[in-house]
Motif scaffolding. Structure first.
Motif, mmCIF file in Angstrom:
data_model
loop_
_atom_site.group_PDB
_atom_site.id
_atom_site.type_symbol
_atom_site.label_atom_id
_atom_site.label_comp_id
_atom_site.label_asym_id
_atom_site.label_seq_id
_atom_site.Cartn_x
_atom_site.Cartn_y
_atom_site.Cartn_z
ATOM 1 N N MET A 64 0.811 -1.222 0.000
ATOM 2 C CA MET A 64 0.000 0.000 0.000
ATOM 3 C C MET A 64 0.841 1.267 0.000
ATOM 4 O O MET A 64 0.303 2.366 -0.158
ATOM 5 C CB MET A 64 -0.911 0.027 1.234
ATOM 6 N N PHE A 65 2.172 1.125 0.162
ATOM 7 C CA PHE A 65 3.001 2.292 0.430
ATOM 8 C C PHE A 65 4.090 2.475 -0.625
ATOM 9 O O PHE A 65 4.648 1.512 -1.146
ATOM 10 C CB PHE A 65 3.636 2.170 1.818
ATOM 11 N N HIS A 66 4.383 3.753 -0.921
ATOM 12 C CA HIS A 66 5.474 4.088 -1.827
ATOM 13 C C HIS A 66 6.819 3.721 -1.219
ATOM 14 O O HIS A 66 7.705 3.230 -1.934
ATOM 15 C CB HIS A 66 5.477 5.600 -2.112
ATOM 16 N N ASP A 67 6.995 3.997 0.065
ATOM 17 C CA ASP A 67 8.300 3.859 0.695
ATOM 18 C C ASP A 67 8.399 2.560 1.498
ATOM 19 O O ASP A 67 7.401 1.883 1.767
ATOM 20 C CB ASP A 67 8.617 5.068 1.584
ATOM 21 N N MET A 68 9.633 2.244 1.886
ATOM 22 C CA MET A 68 9.901 1.052 2.679
ATOM 23 C C MET A 68 9.360 1.243 4.091
ATOM 24 O O MET A 68 9.512 2.311 4.691
ATOM 25 C CB MET A 68 11.413 0.797 2.743
ATOM 26 N N LEU A 69 8.732 0.218 4.638
ATOM 27 C CA LEU A 69 8.207 0.300 5.993
ATOM 28 C C LEU A 69 9.293 -0.058 7.004
ATOM 29 O O LEU A 69 10.149 -0.903 6.734
ATOM 30 C CB LEU A 69 7.021 -0.658 6.156
ATOM 31 N N PRO A 70 9.264 0.570 8.184
ATOM 32 C CA PRO A 70 10.249 0.238 9.217
ATOM 33 C C PRO A 70 10.156 -1.224 9.640
ATOM 34 O O PRO A 70 9.114 -1.876 9.491
ATOM 35 C CB PRO A 70 9.864 1.167 10.377
ATOM 36 N N ALA A 71 11.232 -1.723 10.206
ATOM 37 C CA ALA A 71 11.299 -3.140 10.585
ATOM 38 C C ALA A 71 10.293 -3.505 11.658
ATOM 39 O O ALA A 71 9.895 -4.674 11.770
ATOM 40 C CB ALA A 71 12.716 -3.474 11.044
ATOM 41 N N TYR A 72 9.869 -2.529 12.469
ATOM 42 C CA TYR A 72 8.944 -2.847 13.556
ATOM 43 C C TYR A 72 7.506 -3.051 13.085
ATOM 44 O O TYR A 72 6.656 -3.493 13.855
ATOM 45 C CB TYR A 72 8.984 -1.760 14.632
ATOM 46 N N ARG A 114 -6.634 -1.755 3.489
ATOM 47 C CA ARG A 114 -6.534 -1.659 2.028
ATOM 48 C C ARG A 114 -7.907 -1.750 1.381
ATOM 49 O O ARG A 114 -8.153 -1.166 0.327
ATOM 50 C CB ARG A 114 -5.623 -2.770 1.496
ATOM 51 N N VAL A 115 -8.810 -2.495 2.024
ATOM 52 C CA VAL A 115 -10.148 -2.712 1.469
ATOM 53 C C VAL A 115 -11.196 -2.411 2.529
ATOM 54 O O VAL A 115 -10.913 -2.408 3.729
ATOM 55 C CB VAL A 115 -10.323 -4.170 0.975
ATOM 56 N N VAL A 116 -12.413 -2.162 2.095
ATOM 57 C CA VAL A 116 -13.538 -2.084 3.022
ATOM 58 C C VAL A 116 -14.031 -3.501 3.278
ATOM 59 O O VAL A 116 -13.543 -4.474 2.703
ATOM 60 C CB VAL A 116 -14.676 -1.197 2.470
ATOM 61 N N ALA A 117 -15.020 -3.626 4.162
ATOM 62 C CA ALA A 117 -15.477 -4.947 4.581
ATOM 63 C C ALA A 117 -16.008 -5.783 3.431
ATOM 64 O O ALA A 117 -15.983 -7.014 3.484
ATOM 65 C CB ALA A 117 -16.548 -4.798 5.661
ATOM 66 N N THR A 118 -16.474 -5.142 2.367
ATOM 67 C CA THR A 118 -16.995 -5.870 1.203
ATOM 68 C C THR A 118 -15.902 -6.300 0.235
ATOM 69 O O THR A 118 -16.192 -6.919 -0.788
ATOM 70 C CB THR A 118 -18.029 -5.005 0.459
ATOM 71 N N SER A 175 0.643 -10.338 9.387
ATOM 72 C CA SER A 175 -0.485 -10.844 10.164
ATOM 73 C C SER A 175 -1.614 -11.288 9.236
ATOM 74 O O SER A 175 -1.709 -10.830 8.086
ATOM 75 C CB SER A 175 -0.995 -9.773 11.123
ATOM 76 N N PRO A 176 -2.499 -12.161 9.703
ATOM 77 C CA PRO A 176 -3.662 -12.548 8.885
ATOM 78 C C PRO A 176 -4.540 -11.357 8.527
ATOM 79 O O PRO A 176 -5.167 -11.339 7.464
ATOM 80 C CB PRO A 176 -4.407 -13.541 9.787
ATOM 81 N N ARG A 177 -4.613 -10.354 9.425
ATOM 82 C CA ARG A 177 -5.409 -9.162 9.122
ATOM 83 C C ARG A 177 -4.824 -8.402 7.942
ATOM 84 O O ARG A 177 -5.553 -7.953 7.041
ATOM 85 C CB ARG A 177 -5.478 -8.236 10.348
ATOM 86 N N VAL A 178 -3.513 -8.263 7.913
ATOM 87 C CA VAL A 178 -2.858 -7.594 6.787
ATOM 88 C C VAL A 178 -3.103 -8.366 5.502
ATOM 89 O O VAL A 178 -3.415 -7.793 4.453
ATOM 90 C CB VAL A 178 -1.348 -7.440 7.059
ATOM 91 N N ALA A 179 -2.973 -9.689 5.571
ATOM 92 C CA ALA A 179 -3.185 -10.512 4.383
ATOM 93 C C ALA A 179 -4.596 -10.349 3.825
ATOM 94 O O ALA A 179 -4.811 -10.418 2.605
ATOM 95 C CB ALA A 179 -2.911 -11.978 4.711
ATOM 96 N N ALA A 180 -5.553 -10.105 4.722
ATOM 97 C CA ALA A 180 -6.943 -9.919 4.297
ATOM 98 C C ALA A 180 -7.234 -8.500 3.837
ATOM 99 O O ALA A 180 -8.350 -8.207 3.396
ATOM 100 C CB ALA A 180 -7.886 -10.294 5.438
ATOM 101 N N GLY A 181 -6.247 -7.616 3.929
ATOM 102 C CA GLY A 181 -6.444 -6.221 3.538
ATOM 103 C C GLY A 181 -7.053 -5.371 4.623
ATOM 104 O O GLY A 181 -7.486 -4.239 4.369
ATOM 105 N N LEU A 182 -7.059 -5.885 5.862
ATOM 106 C CA LEU A 182 -7.745 -5.210 6.962
ATOM 107 C C LEU A 182 -6.789 -4.941 8.112
ATOM 108 O O LEU A 182 -7.044 -5.291 9.262
ATOM 109 C CB LEU A 182 -8.938 -6.067 7.435
ATOM 110 N N GLY A 183 -5.668 -4.305 7.792
ATOM 111 C CA GLY A 183 -4.707 -3.930 8.814
ATOM 112 C C GLY A 183 -5.109 -2.659 9.528
ATOM 113 O O GLY A 183 -6.246 -2.190 9.422
ATOM 114 N N THR A 184 -4.175 -2.071 10.259
ATOM 115 C CA THR A 184 -4.440 -0.821 10.978
ATOM 116 C C THR A 184 -4.887 0.270 10.011
ATOM 117 O O THR A 184 -5.805 1.043 10.300
ATOM 118 C CB THR A 184 -3.179 -0.366 11.735
ATOM 119 N N ILE A 185 -4.228 0.367 8.887
ATOM 120 C CA ILE A 185 -4.700 1.159 7.756
ATOM 121 C C ILE A 185 -5.191 0.158 6.725
ATOM 122 O O ILE A 185 -4.402 -0.556 6.105
ATOM 123 C CB ILE A 185 -3.582 2.036 7.151
#
Length: 305
Positions: A109-117, A134-138, A122-132
Motif C-alpha cells: 500500500m506504500f510508496h516507501d519502505m516500511l520500518p522493521a517494527y 486496504r479494502v472495506v469490509a466488502t 499478520s492474517p489481518r494484513v493478508a486480508a487487507g484489513l490492517g491498521t490502515i
C-alpha cells in the motif's frame, strides 16, 4: 460531508457526561456514578470522515461506510445510565482501525519502505484489513494510489495512541476502584458473516461472544452473557468466527484482574444493511444490552484465567 457520507445524529448517553478527547478522536460517556466494574468500548462506530481521506478514496461514501459497526455506540450508550463508562472512537474504521496492533500494515500500500517494527505478515494484513485498511469490509479497494508511511504514522499518533491511552486509563481506574475490571468490546457483523445455526436449523446466529477461547476473561463472564442473551430469545455462538480482536487479546488478562469479552451483533437485527438505516428494533435491542451490562456488572467471578 463530501461524496455522500451522511451527517448522522449521535447517540444519547443517558445520565452522565460526554467528554471529548484528543481533538475529537474519541468520546467518553461517563456515568454520574461509576458503580459497575465495567468499561465498554466501541472502536468501529465512528463516522467523522476526514475530507482529504474521502477525496483520496476511489469509493463513494456509502461504500466506505460498509466497514462501520453502524449504530453500535447507540446500542450500548445506556451503559452510562447503569453505571459504566463507554469510550467510542469518532474516526471511522476505514480510515484507522483501533482494534489492531498499532502497526499492522500492508507494504504494497506504500510508496516507501516500511520500518522493521511494522507487522506486515499478520492474517489481518493478508486480508487487507490492517491498521490502515486496504479494502472495506466488502472487499473493495479503498485508495486510488499508494500512501506514504508518514501518513500512517500521523494517523496512529493522532488517533490510535490517544484512543488506547484513554481506554487504558479507564481500565486502570476501574480495576483500582473495584479490584477487577471487565472490558466489553462492542462490535457488529454483517448478516452474511454471521455463522449459520447448524444442527439442521435454518438461519444465522444473532450474537457471537469472543473470549479468545476462554483466555481473555473468567468463564463465568461468557457463560452469564450467553445465558442472558439466550434467555431473551437470541441465538448465540462462541468464538467462531470471531474469537476476539486485538483489544480483547491485549487487555484480557484475567490473572491480573483485567477481563475482556468481545460481543458481535448481527446487523440484520437492528439495521437495513443496504440503506445503512436503523430499524425500530434498535430501541429494544439497546434496552436488552443495558440489561446485559447490569447483569455482567453484578456478576461474581474470580480474577483467574
Amino acid at each position: 460531508m463530501d461524496r455522500d457520507i451522511p451527517d448522522l445524529p449521535g447517540p444519547g448517553s443517558g445520565p452522565g457526561v460526554i467528554e471529548s478527547g484528543a481533538g475529537g478522536a474519541f468520546e467518553i460517556l461517563r456515568p454520574a456514578e461509576h458503580s459497575l466494574p465495567l468499561v465498554l468500548a466501541s472502536p468501529h462506530s465512528g463516522t467523522d470522515y476526514p475530507p482529504e481521506f474521502v477525496a483520496a478514496a476511489r469509493l463513494d461514501g456509502r461504500a466506505l461506510r460498509k466497514s462501520e459497526d453502524s449504530f453500535v455506540d447507540e446500542i450500548f450508550a445506556d451503559a452510562a445510565a447503569r453505571g459504566a463508562p463507554m469510550i467510542r472512537a469518532r474516526f471511522p474504521r476505514a480510515f484507522l482501525d483501533a482494534n489492531r496492533e498499532a502497526f499492522e500494515l500492508d507494504p504494497d500500500m506504500f510508496h516507501d519502505m516500511l520500518p522493521a517494527y511494522v507487522n506486515t505478515r499478520s492474517p489481518r494484513v493478508a486480508a487487507g484489513l490492517g491498521t490502515i485498511a486496504r479494502v472495506v469490509a466488502t472487499g473493495e479497494e479503498i485508495y486510488r494510489g499508494k500512501l506514504r508511511f508518514a501518513e500512517a504514522l500521523a494517523r496512529v499518533n493522532r488517533l490510535y495512541h490517544p484512543y488506547h491511552a484513554a481506554l487504558r486509563a479507564l481500565l486502570d481506574d476501574t480495576r483500582e476502584r473495584f479490584g477487577r475490571c471487565l472490558l466489553v468490546d462492542c462490535h457488529s457483523m454483517p448478516s452474511s458473516g454471521a455463522p449459520a445455526l447448524g444442527d439442521g436449523r435454518a438461519g444465522r446466529v444473532d450474537f457471537v461472544l469472543g473470549d479468545c477461547y476462554g483466555s481473555s476473561c473468567a468463564p463465568e463472564v461468557t457463560e452469564a452473557a450467553e445465558r442472558h442473551l439466550t434467555g431473551l430469545g437470541y441465538r448465540v455462538s462462541r468464538n467462531a468466527p470471531y474469537a476476539g480482536g486485538f483489544t480483547t487479546r491485549h487487555y484480557g488478562r484475567p490473572r491480573t484482574g483485567s477481563h475482556a469479552l468481545q460481543i458481535e451483533i448481527n446487523r440484520a437485527l437492528y439495521m437495513d444493511e443496504a440503506r445503512l438505516a436503523r430499524k425500530p428494533y434498535l430501541t429494544i435491542l439497546a434496552s436488552h444490552m443495558a440489561e446485559l451490562v447490569e447483569r455482567l456488572g453484578h456478576l461474581p467471578y474470580e480474577n483467574e484465567g
